[in-house]
Design a protein around this motif. Structure first.
Motif, short mmCIF file in Angstrom:
data_model
loop_
_atom_site.label_atom_id
_atom_site.label_comp_id
_atom_site.label_asym_id
_atom_site.label_seq_id
_atom_site.Cartn_x
_atom_site.Cartn_y
_atom_site.Cartn_z
N ILE A 8 0.86 -1.19 0.00
CA ILE A 8 0.00 0.00 0.00
C ILE A 8 0.89 1.23 0.00
O ILE A 8 1.68 1.43 0.93
N GLY A 9 0.78 2.06 -1.03
CA GLY A 9 1.64 3.25 -1.18
C GLY A 9 2.73 2.95 -2.19
O GLY A 9 3.58 2.10 -1.94
N LEU A 10 2.65 3.62 -3.33
CA LEU A 10 3.59 3.30 -4.41
C LEU A 10 4.53 4.46 -4.71
O LEU A 10 4.62 4.94 -5.84
N GLY A 11 5.22 4.93 -3.66
CA GLY A 11 6.32 5.87 -3.86
C GLY A 11 7.53 5.08 -4.29
O GLY A 11 7.40 3.91 -4.70
N ARG A 12 8.72 5.64 -4.16
CA ARG A 12 9.94 4.92 -4.62
C ARG A 12 10.11 3.60 -3.88
O ARG A 12 10.41 2.57 -4.46
N PHE A 13 9.88 3.61 -2.55
CA PHE A 13 10.08 2.41 -1.74
C PHE A 13 9.05 1.33 -2.09
O PHE A 13 9.40 0.18 -2.35
N GLY A 14 7.77 1.72 -2.10
CA GLY A 14 6.70 0.77 -2.39
C GLY A 14 6.88 0.14 -3.77
O GLY A 14 6.68 -1.07 -3.94
N ILE A 31 -1.35 -1.14 -4.31
CA ILE A 31 -2.45 -0.18 -4.05
C ILE A 31 -1.88 1.22 -3.84
O ILE A 31 -0.88 1.41 -3.13
N ASP A 32 -2.54 2.21 -4.42
CA ASP A 32 -2.20 3.61 -4.11
C ASP A 32 -3.48 4.43 -4.32
O ASP A 32 -4.36 4.05 -5.09
N SER A 33 -3.54 5.56 -3.61
CA SER A 33 -4.72 6.41 -3.78
C SER A 33 -4.60 7.27 -5.04
O SER A 33 -5.57 7.86 -5.49
N ASN A 34 -3.39 7.30 -5.60
CA ASN A 34 -3.14 8.12 -6.79
C ASN A 34 -3.17 7.23 -8.04
O ASN A 34 -2.35 6.32 -8.18
N ALA A 36 -2.35 7.70 -11.11
CA ALA A 36 -1.16 7.71 -11.97
C ALA A 36 -0.12 6.69 -11.47
O ALA A 36 0.51 5.98 -12.25
N LYS A 37 0.02 6.62 -10.15
CA LYS A 37 0.99 5.67 -9.55
C LYS A 37 0.57 4.23 -9.85
O LYS A 37 1.41 3.36 -10.10
N VAL A 38 -0.73 3.98 -9.77
CA VAL A 38 -1.24 2.63 -10.01
C VAL A 38 -1.02 2.25 -11.47
O VAL A 38 -0.60 1.12 -11.77
N ALA A 51 -7.01 2.81 -4.41
CA ALA A 51 -7.80 2.75 -3.18
C ALA A 51 -7.10 3.54 -2.08
O ALA A 51 -5.89 3.74 -2.12
N ASP A 52 -7.92 3.97 -1.12
CA ASP A 52 -7.38 4.69 0.04
C ASP A 52 -7.05 3.66 1.13
O ASP A 52 -7.95 2.94 1.58
N GLY A 53 -5.79 3.63 1.54
CA GLY A 53 -5.35 2.66 2.54
C GLY A 53 -5.94 2.89 3.92
O GLY A 53 -5.76 2.07 4.82
N THR A 54 -6.66 3.99 4.09
CA THR A 54 -7.27 4.25 5.40
C THR A 54 -8.78 3.94 5.36
O THR A 54 -9.50 4.26 6.30
N ALA A 73 3.68 1.34 2.72
CA ALA A 73 4.77 2.21 2.26
C ALA A 73 4.25 3.60 1.96
O ALA A 73 4.64 4.24 0.99
N ILE A 74 3.29 4.04 2.80
CA ILE A 74 2.76 5.40 2.66
C ILE A 74 3.81 6.32 3.27
O ILE A 74 4.16 6.15 4.43
N GLY A 75 4.29 7.25 2.49
CA GLY A 75 5.46 8.04 2.90
C GLY A 75 5.17 9.10 3.95
O GLY A 75 5.01 8.79 5.14
N ASP A 76 5.06 10.33 3.51
CA ASP A 76 5.02 11.48 4.41
C ASP A 76 3.74 11.58 5.23
O ASP A 76 3.73 12.24 6.26
N ASN A 77 2.69 10.94 4.76
CA ASN A 77 1.41 11.11 5.45
C ASN A 77 1.35 10.16 6.65
O ASN A 77 0.84 9.05 6.58
N VAL A 98 5.95 -1.91 7.99
CA VAL A 98 5.65 -0.51 7.72
C VAL A 98 6.92 0.32 7.59
O VAL A 98 7.85 0.19 8.40
N LYS A 99 6.93 1.19 6.60
CA LYS A 99 8.05 2.12 6.45
C LYS A 99 7.79 3.31 7.38
O LYS A 99 6.74 3.93 7.30
N ALA A 100 8.76 3.57 8.26
CA ALA A 100 8.60 4.69 9.20
C ALA A 100 9.36 5.91 8.71
O ALA A 100 10.39 5.79 8.05
#
Ligand code: ADP
Length: 217
Positions: A8-14, A31-34, A36-38, A51-54, A73-77, A98-100
């Protein structure tokens, strides 16, 4: 054996985690809420979804509860990362990694039951620093504040000598877990195994002992 993972969360790490798991032949739900990332991960995942991971309902409708391993792997949020982790643990997912982002985030994740908390930048920074200070260290894994595993070019004094003859554990307090020779790797080598030039040793021990061993020539 084929395993099932959701990321969940497709930034660089995900994206790195999903792509590698997929390459290794495992089933990956990305999964990502964005949107374009998907779209970018479609070819490097088994299933992908916006989808929204929350949002518990969305996660359930994606069949998340069938997955044994979920990587958040949801980053800054931080709020989203924490809420998502909490929902996954409440839904009974066995293994949630989880990525912290920072120490406080880590503490909260720990409290709510994250099974593994990852600090990729911190871990990579440590590894790079080890490479920089010791030319011999090829790779480095920190097990705790005191203990590590290092991959190190075999010191010259070991050339053509057997492990029993070298008696490394008694002399340095470290243990040789494996020997890499070209493309081959010999895990738990026998006592009569000879070390050759260009061998790479995988060694476990206390940091101080490893340092002493690295500095021997
Ligand atoms: P990295 O540091 O690994 O590059 P980023 O912070 O850039 O991480 O990326 C995090 C990803 O998590 C983004 O693609 C973002 O769209 C996604 N994301 C953020 N909040 C949510 C959420 N609630 N549900 C799903 N994905 C989310």
């Amino acid at each position: 054996m084929k395993k099932q993972f959701a990321v969940i969360g497709l930034g660089r790490f995900g994206v790195s985690v999903s792509t590698e798991l997929h390459k290794l032949g495992h089933e990956v739900l990305a999964i990502d809420s964005n949107e374009a990332k998907v779209n970018e991960i479609v070819n490097d995942s088994t299933y992908s979804s916006v989808a929204d991971g929350t949002d518990e309902k969305s996660l359930r409708s994606l069949g998340i509860t069938n997955f044994d391993h979920v990587i958040v792997a949801i980053g800054d949020n931080l709020q989203a990362s924490i809420l998502c982790t909490l929902l996954l643990k409440e839904m009974g997912i066995a293994s949630v990694w989880v990525k912290a982002q920072n120490y406080y985030h880590h503490k909260v994740l720990d409290k709510i039951g994250a099974d593994k908390i990852i600090h990729p930048e911190h871990d990579m920074g440590n590894r790079i620093a080890q490479h920089l200070v010791s030319e011999k260290v090829i790779d480095y894994i920190e097990l705790s504040d005191d203990f590590s595993i290092v991959e190190i070019a075999a010191p010259r004094f070991m050339n053509k000598r057997s492990l029993i003859d070298l008696d490394i554990r008694a002399k340095f307090g470290v243990t040789i877990l494996g020997i890499k020779r070209g493309k081959n790797i010999n895990i738990s080598p026998m006592a009569d195994e000879q070390i050759l030039e260009n061998d790479i040793l995988i060694v476990i021990g206390h940091k101080n002992d490893l340092k002493r061993f690295e500095e021997s020539t």
